[in-house]
Design an enzyme around this catalytic site. Structure first.
Site, PDB file in Angstrom:
ATOM      1  N   PRO A   2       0.828  -1.204   0.000  1.00  0.00           N
ATOM      2  CA  PRO A   2       0.000   0.000   0.000  1.00  0.00           C
ATOM      3  C   PRO A   2       0.867   1.260   0.000  1.00  0.00           C
ATOM      4  CG  PRO A   2      -0.859  -1.585   1.571  1.00  0.00           C
ATOM      5  CD  PRO A   2       0.485  -2.083   1.126  1.00  0.00           C
ATOM      6  N   GLU A   3       0.767   2.025  -1.057  1.00  0.00           N
ATOM      7  CA  GLU A   3       1.460   3.311  -1.160  1.00  0.00           C
ATOM      8  C   GLU A   3       0.388   4.395  -1.094  1.00  0.00           C
ATOM      9  OE1 GLU A   3       4.243   3.333  -4.447  1.00  0.00           O
ATOM     10  OE2 GLU A   3       4.428   1.160  -4.398  1.00  0.00           O
ATOM     11  N   ARG A 125       2.079 -10.264   6.931  1.00  0.00           N
ATOM     12  CA  ARG A 125       3.492 -10.279   7.315  1.00  0.00           C
ATOM     13  C   ARG A 125       3.795  -9.553   8.624  1.00  0.00           C
ATOM     14  NH1 ARG A 125       6.745  -9.162   1.895  1.00  0.00           N
ATOM     15  NH2 ARG A 125       8.490  -9.307   3.301  1.00  0.00           N
TER      16      ARG A 125
END
Length: 294
Positions: A2-3, A125
DNA sequence: CACTTGACCTGTCCGC
DNA sequence: TGCGGACAGGTCAAGT
């Protein structure tokens, strides 16, 4: 992954869904998922209602009526998914409409609201986190003091962009684009896409960029970020928006994860290499390395 | 100080 | 089919 465009898309969804809802309970799997809980949770989260949802850089802020805010970083695999149905808390099989929007083994934090709806923070993660802090203290965090300007802000000019890039003139341009203290919100996808758009090789040192390249990169970066927001972000594998929907920007990507395919501009085969420790995609014809002599 | 590399994690894919 | 290893990438700490 996600940017800026993905976090912006999540923010827009949550801003539509959350304000006015009151928190009734919170669960989390591990203290690392919610570092300062439970110290302030019972006093400043439970029974607080959501006032607004905002974004700065890649960070989401959920402002609460208690004068505290939830600060959320999705890092690479984080998701924030809202579900208006409380049925999943019971036993039995999920209904078809809930597939993909249910808590699973990647769920780190669950917020329940008094109306039966809930918000899941999933993160395969475990690099992401949720924090609860007084709203007034957020801007004092090191991250917010150091982070660069929003590249899509109306008052962000190409000259400001150039001057901030030049603070790291001896680094390669890709590493500098990824530096959040230079410009906020750019990650690996939009670094590669914007460099392709400006026809700049990612290992080019900032000091070797001509004036026209700064302006071209500024324009290219803003264009790809805006296009991605318009398309709901990029979904490589884990990213989904606040309602569990994938974004479609990858359909429009020119080089990212397109190694072996033809460059849309010149037809040359796109290659994948490694720059600044990251997988890097480029067209070897459009993006020539800068020669140090001649 | 300027800059680069490694650690943090888990799931997936690739070669043997 | 199983297993080891490389890889994915945002950010910060540690190293050069």
């Amino acid at each position: 992954m996600p940017e800026l465009p993905e976090v912006e898309t999540v923010k827009v969804g949550l801003q539509r869904l959350l304000p006015g809802r009151t928190v009734s309970a919170v669960q989390f799997d591990n203290p690392k998922s919610f570092p300062n809980a439970p110290a302030d949770v019972s006093e400043f989260l439970i029974q607080a209602s959501v006032v607004a949802v905002t974004r700065r850089a890649k960070v989401l802020l959920i402002e609460l009526s208690s004068k505290y805010s939830l600060i959320i970083h999705l890092k690479m695999t984080g998701q924030l998914v809202f579900n208006s149905d409380s049925a999943h808390f019971g036993a039995g099989h999920p209904s078809a409409s809930l597939v993909g929007r249910l808590p699973d083994k990647s769920t780190r934090v669950t917020l329940q609201f008094t109306d039966g709806s809930s918000l899941f923070f999933n993160d395969q993660r475990k690099f992401g986190w949720v924090r609860l802090l007084p709203t007034a203290e957020i801007l004092q965090l090191d991250f917010f003091k150091k982070v660069g300007p929003e590249p899509l802000a109306a008052d962000f000019t190409w000259q400001q962009f150039r001057d901030r890039l030049l603070r790291r003139k001896n680094s390669n341009i890709k590493a500098v684009l990824l530096d959040q203290t230079v410009v906020a919100g750019v990650g690996n996808i939009y670094a590669d896409e914007s460099l392709w758009g400006a026809k700049i090789h990612p290992t080019t040192l900032v000091r070797d960029l001509g004036p026209a390249k700064f302006k071209a990169l500024y324009t290219s970066l803003r264009d790809v970020l805006q296009l991605s927001i318009d398309k709901g972000g990029s979904s490589n594998h884990t990213y989904v928006d606040a309602e569990g929907n994938k974004g479609s920007y990858m359909t429009f990507a020119n080089v990212f994860r397109r190694e072996g395919q033809a460059c849309p501009r010149c037809g040359t085969t796109i290659i994948k290499t490694r720059v600044a420790g990251r997988g890097t995609h480029l067209c070897p014809h459009c993006q020539k390395p800068k020669r140090t002599t001649g």
